[in-house]
Design a protein around this motif. Structure first.
Motif, PDB file in Angstrom:
ATOM      1  N   LEU A 940      81.155  89.320  22.464  1.00 34.33           N
ATOM      2  CA  LEU A 940      81.554  88.269  23.388  1.00 34.33           C
ATOM      3  C   LEU A 940      82.909  87.694  22.978  1.00 34.33           C
ATOM      4  CD1 LEU A 940      78.180  86.277  23.606  1.00 34.33           C
ATOM      5  CD2 LEU A 940      78.997  88.065  25.162  1.00 34.33           C
ATOM      6  N   VAL A 941      83.639  87.222  23.954  1.00 36.48           N
ATOM      7  CA  VAL A 941      84.872  86.479  23.693  1.00 36.48           C
ATOM      8  C   VAL A 941      84.643  85.058  24.167  1.00 36.48           C
ATOM      9  CG1 VAL A 941      87.346  86.294  24.122  1.00 36.48           C
ATOM     10  CG2 VAL A 941      86.266  88.556  23.976  1.00 36.48           C
ATOM     11  N   LEU A 942      84.731  84.088  23.249  1.00 37.72           N
ATOM     12  CA  LEU A 942      84.456  82.685  23.559  1.00 37.72           C
ATOM     13  C   LEU A 942      85.730  81.863  23.461  1.00 37.72           C
ATOM     14  CD1 LEU A 942      81.478  83.619  23.041  1.00 37.72           C
ATOM     15  CD2 LEU A 942      81.084  81.364  22.039  1.00 37.72           C
ATOM     16  N   ALA A 943      85.925  80.997  24.436  1.00 34.46           N
ATOM     17  CA  ALA A 943      87.042  80.054  24.412  1.00 34.46           C
ATOM     18  C   ALA A 943      86.696  78.893  25.327  1.00 34.46           C
ATOM     19  CB  ALA A 943      88.334  80.727  24.858  1.00 34.46           C
ATOM     20  N   ASP A 944      86.539  77.717  24.761  1.00 39.43           N
ATOM     21  CA  ASP A 944      86.180  76.556  25.578  1.00 39.43           C
ATOM     22  C   ASP A 944      87.355  76.045  26.397  1.00 39.43           C
ATOM     23  OD1 ASP A 944      83.639  76.695  24.643  1.00 39.43           O
ATOM     24  OD2 ASP A 944      83.609  74.728  23.666  1.00 39.43           O
TER      25      ASP A 944
END
Length: 1016
Positions: A940-944
């Motif tokens: 997964l690639v996470l970025a808020d």
């Protein structure tokens, strides 16, 4: 050999050339590099890490060594003083002068060759120590000396100062780790120098020409002063003060490279250096010993030295307290043993067993009342070293404490007398009313660092500072020590050297200067023939800065913008190439004025009322505006800067005044007013998306909005988050954990509403009763970042009105967009400082992860069991921190690789603005985008952050990052975690092509008719 007449410098105080314009023209015509005589550049280079300020004549940034040679030739023809500069972090004033400054760090930073067999390498002077050691790592080698500024100090600067650092305990100073130097004298002699055998020395002195003259002069100096050198040079490992005449002695092999090391650009320009390397230690451990006070710790140093440490550093309780106050290194501080002073002992060995045996022997030998901790893993050792390496920044601008300054910050004494010296130094502090400054440093070499609360803004305070330093110099000489044990003499100690060496050796220093630089054009006024230690001060008794009225309250600087502008102390951490967030634009451009430090220098000059200040237009200054243009307002400096310079806030304040009463850049209208424009687009989002997908319409829209043509216009969601909330019927359930307000920021509401829906789903599953404001609200971020502070204040005031009842009930506000959350946690209270409800908003605002950790600690998030690459938003990193997110990801079974890759480069409006695209992408390519491309499809690639997600979306990676809320919500239902929003791969919501074309045509007809009506 014929007797040699040893000259003295011809000129004590050389004047700048009469025709500066001609000097500049000749440099431009003949030097392959960047020649800058503009006001902004001169302001950026006007000071270093010291108390001193001298505005340069101009700056040359040579692209090659040959270009630097040509620059020296031009300066010689014009009689211009010259300063060859490294990283500009020097603390004694040696890196600022009214001279032509040659800055090597942008281009002259190459590793030219490596000889692994002989453990040597050749470098250009602008290479940064950490960058060099990264390139050497593949050979299993490194350069031994390691100052605390190792992420940003250059080898040329280290050679100029004869730098040391903690590892000098094992490897010595720079002078002990040089094989040869290629140098250039002011009058044009270019030569390689190093240790010189008798036969070679005889050949050199018998020849004709200027080089032979230099060598004959050096032989004469050696013969004339050898006895005094042996008698008066302190026999301690940290004698850095004075010229290294001892390197000419037979026992040191007539080492001319050693002689020139530590000469602070006063004798020659270093062109290349051949360094001696050491193997990277196989195994390392760190033992920290805790004592009742720092003097007792110093007394114990000789006993610790028996265990042959690779580094031995001292830290007192005051330094630890200051780091606690400034929230620096909190995890590391918890790892310290009991006590109020500490010795940090690094041990190395070829095997783990060897290191463990050394550590156990040290621990077994310590006194019973001395506590200890012992770490071998890389993470803990690194964290603990940061406690020591943060010393300079931690002791400057401490909240609630008077400002401290250099001036007596690196004296050195024999190790066996260190404890007594510290007791006498503390008594001297008390005698002069300076309280109890922190003392720390390289105790294994008897070197003490400290910053003292000198008053440098009144005649009385400056006179007291001078009296203290003179008395401190007498004290250290009485102990057989050195005025400088690491940072050189420059202007801080040049005037005092006679106390340490006596008048005969000072005459010897002057004759050495006269031999190499008879016209005193090389960095004049430093070491020899020095300016007084209490002149050329950055502040001074006549320092009466402009005190402009501001919109932000600047509470950490007493409400004075002038103090904020003077906050930078020149550590230069913003010039590092890896780690943390600060400073993304410097990493992209390698330009001093695009570093946090460089911008701070320009702001200081802007408010400085000195007659020679190069920045004279106040808020209207184009030089300051240009320097701030590439500031991403990422807020990385707010946390990464050791003295918490907050350039994002300074930029917003400057832009507010700079454009007050006049037209702004187009981007300020399009992106500054984005929340209002987004509400208009929400009336027909599919039509707007369709129109902006037509190439010529997109080009027109971007041109009118000041948007970079390389960017895609973000797609608006077909249904806003707030519309979904209303259709859903609003609040549901009792919520046994209480009520929370989910903040509908512009980016979540209009562009990525799936994030809001997911957050509601997660919060309700965790037992919260969720509310969403029904009125149109905004945090004001886009107006703040574009400097439209009056509008931002009104927008925030409206928001407070909407939230007032919830705030007074203590209801938490959950922010989903980090930049908007950071406004509530930081900017709002400085913009509206007198409203108690604004303070309530600051205290009650939480990120999603923070709320779940603090208020739902017993709630188990759904198991996701996946790997993830995580990009922290800069504002979250700087203001809220990321610890809660780590905990939630861990609970959810996410194996998170949290990138230490710096800013994504989009940074709100920055990356969308015309002219910023290249810098924006360079920032992204420095770490984020390569990490995303390297991640496999199962990761997964996470970025808020909306900016971070958009940067990845538009970079052609084929990946669209997820918000933490989306990952947790997917886990609740067991569905695959994929983005559900416009702009994600395969999710571009458009009208059919024919309809889109017709709509675009209709828009063109309308625009044409509207234009004709306006012309009438």
């Amino acid at each position: 050999m014929q007797p040699v007449d040893l000259p003295l410098p011809v000129v004590r105080r050389p004047r700048p050339p009469a025709d500066v314009g001609s000097l500049e023209r000749d440099l431009r015509a003949r030097v392959d590099g960047e020649v800058r005589f503009d006001a902004g550049t001169r302001a950026a280079y006007s000071t270093d890490g010291s108390n001193y300020r001298q505005v340069p004549i101009g700056v040359v940034v040579p692209r090659t060594v040959e270009a630097a040679v040509e620059a020296v030739a031009v300066c010689r023809e014009h009689g211009a003083p010259l300063l060859s500069r490294g990283g500009g972090t020097s603390l004694a004033g040696e890196c600022c002068n009214t001279a032509v400054v040659v800055d090597w760090s942008k281009y002259g930073n190459r590793l030219l060759s490596v000889d692994p067999e002989n453990r040597r390498c050749v470098v250009e002077p602008g290479i940064v120590l950490d960058d060099l050691n990264r390139q050497l790592a593949g050979y299993g080698l490194m350069y031994g000396p390691k100052p605390a500024t190792h992420p940003n100090c250059t080898l040329g600067g280290m050679i100029g100062n004869n730098s040391c650092g903690s590892t000098a305990q094992a490897y010595g100073k720079v002078v002990d780790n040089l094989h040869r130097l290629e140098v250039l004298t002011y009058d044009g002699v270019r030569m390689w120098v190093g240790r010189t055998g008798d036969a070679e020395l005889e050949r050199l002195t018998a020849a004709e020409g200027r080089q032979a003259e230099l060598y004959r002069g050096l032989v004469a100096l050696r013969d004339r002063y050898a006895g005094l050198v042996r008698e008066r040079y302190p026999d301690i490992p940290r004698r850095v003060s004075g010229y290294n005449l001892d390197s000419l002695l037979p026992e040191h092999g007539f080492d001319v490279a050693g002689l020139l090391t530590g000469s602070e650009s006063t004798l020659v320009t270093v062109l290349r250096a051949e360094l001696e390397l050491v193997p990277v230690p196989e195994h390392t451990s760190l033992v920290v010993l805790g004592y009742e006070d720092i003097c007792r710790a110093a007394d114990h140093v000789p006993a610790v030295l028996e265990h042959e440490p690779a580094a031995l550093e001292g830290v007192d309780h005051q330094l630890v307290h200051f780091q606690q106050v400034k929230h620096l290194n909190p995890d590391a501080l918890k790892e310290l043993p009991g006590g109020r002073a500490y010795l940090m002992v690094q041990l190395v060995g070829d095997t783990r067993e060897e290191v463990e045996d050394k550590a156990r022997a040290l621990i077994d030998a310590k006194p019973d009342d001395v506590d200890h901790t012992w770490y071998e893993d890389e993470q803990h050792v690194h964290e603990l070293w940061l406690v020591r390496e943060s010393g300079l920044g931690a002791t400057a601008h401490v909240p609630g404490e008077p400002d401290t300054w250099e001036g007596w910050e690196d004296s050195a004494v024999p190790v066996d007398r260190l404890g007594d010296y510290l007791r006498d130094l503390k008594r001297l502090y008390e005698e002069f009313g300076y309280g109890h400054p922190s003392v720390y440093g390289h105790f294994g070499h008897g070197c003490v660092h400290t910053r003292i609360p000198f008053d440098l803004e009144s005649e009385e305070g400056i006179a007291r500072m001078r009296a203290f330093v003179e008395k401190a110099a007498d004290l250290v000489v009485s102990y057989g020590g050195s005025l400088s044990g690491e940072h050189g003499d420059g202007q801080s100690r040049g005037e005092l050297l006679v106390k340490m060496f006596g008048p005969e050796l000072i005459e010897g220093f002057e004759r050495l200067k006269g031999l190499f630089d008879p016209g005193n054009r090389m960095n004049p006024g430093k070491i020899v023939l020095p300016h007084r230690l209490d002149e050329d001060l950055r502040l001074g008794a006549d320092h009466l800065p402009w005190e402009p009225e501001t919109v932000f309250s600047f509470p950490h600087d007493g409400g004075r913008f002038s103090r904020a502008a003077a906050r930078c102390v020149g550590v230069g951490k913003c010039r590092s190439s890896e780690g943390g967030v600060m400073c993304p634009s410097y990493r992209a451009t390698r330009e001093e004025e695009h570093s946090t430090r460089g911008r701070a220098r320009l702001l200081f000059e802007m408010v400085n009322n000195d007659s020679d200040s190069p920045v004279t237009d106040g808020w209207r200054s184009d030089e300051v505006n240009d320097a701030l243009d590439l500031c991403l307002a990422c807020k990385g400096c707010k946390t990464d800067c050791p003295v918490n310079v907050d350039m994002a806030t300074y930029k917003a304040e400057f832009l507010h005044h700079h454009y007050k009463g006049r037209l702004r850049p187009l981007a300020h209208y399009s992106m500054g007013w984005l929340p209002a424009l987004a509400r208009g687009a929400a009336l027909a989002p599919r039509t707007v998306n369709a129109l902006t997908s037509v190439p010529w319409v997109a080009r027109v829209v971007k041109a009118l909005g000041g948007v970079a043509p390389e960017r895609d216009v973000p797609l608006f969601a077909e249904q806003r988050f707030t519309d979904w909330w209303r259709e859903r019927g609003g609040t549901r359930g009792a919520g046994h954990r209480g009520e929370v307000v989910v903040w509908p920021d512009t980016f979540t509401d209009h562009f990525h509403p799936a994030v809001g829906r997911a957050a509601v789903e997660v919060l309700e599953a965790a037992g919260f009763r969720v509310k969403v404001p029904e009125a149109a609200v905004c945090c004001g971020l886009t107006w703040i970042s574009t400097g439209q502070l009056n509008v931002a204040g009104r927008v925030l005031g409206h928001t407070i009105d909407v939230l007032r009842e919830d705030l007074r009930r203590g209801t938490p506000v959950v922010g989903l967009e980090p930049s908007c959350t950071a406004v509530f946690r930081a900017d709002a209270a400085e913009l509206l400082p007198k409203d108690p409800d604004v303070e309530r908003l600051r205290e009650q605002t939480r990120t999603l992860a923070e709320l779940l950790v603090e208020r739902a600690g017993d709630w188990q998030p759904p198991r996701v069991d996946a790997r993830a690459v995580v990009q922290r938003h800069c504002h979250q990193y700087a203001v809220m921190g990321f610890d809660a997110d780590r905990k939630i990801l861990e609970r959810a079974g996410v194996d998170a690789d949290v990138l230490d890759a710096g800013c994504c480069g989009l940074a709100g409006n920055f990356g969308f603005e015309k002219g910023h695209y290249d810098v924006s992408m360079a920032c992204a390519e420095a770490g984020l985008l390569p990490a995303v491309r390297d991640a496999d499809d199962a990761t997964l690639v996470l970025a808020d952050g909306f900016s971070c997600r958009t940067q990845v979306d538009q970079a052609g990676t084929g990946r669209s990052p997820l918000h933490l809320a989306e990952v947790l919500a997917a886990g609740l239902t067991g569905r695959e975690a994929v983005p559900d929003r416009p702009g994600a791969p395969g999710a571009r919501a458009l009208l059919p092509p024919g309809v889109a074309g017709a709509a675009a045509g209709a828009l063109a007809v309308w625009c044409s008719r509207r234009a004709r009506r306006l012309r009438r």
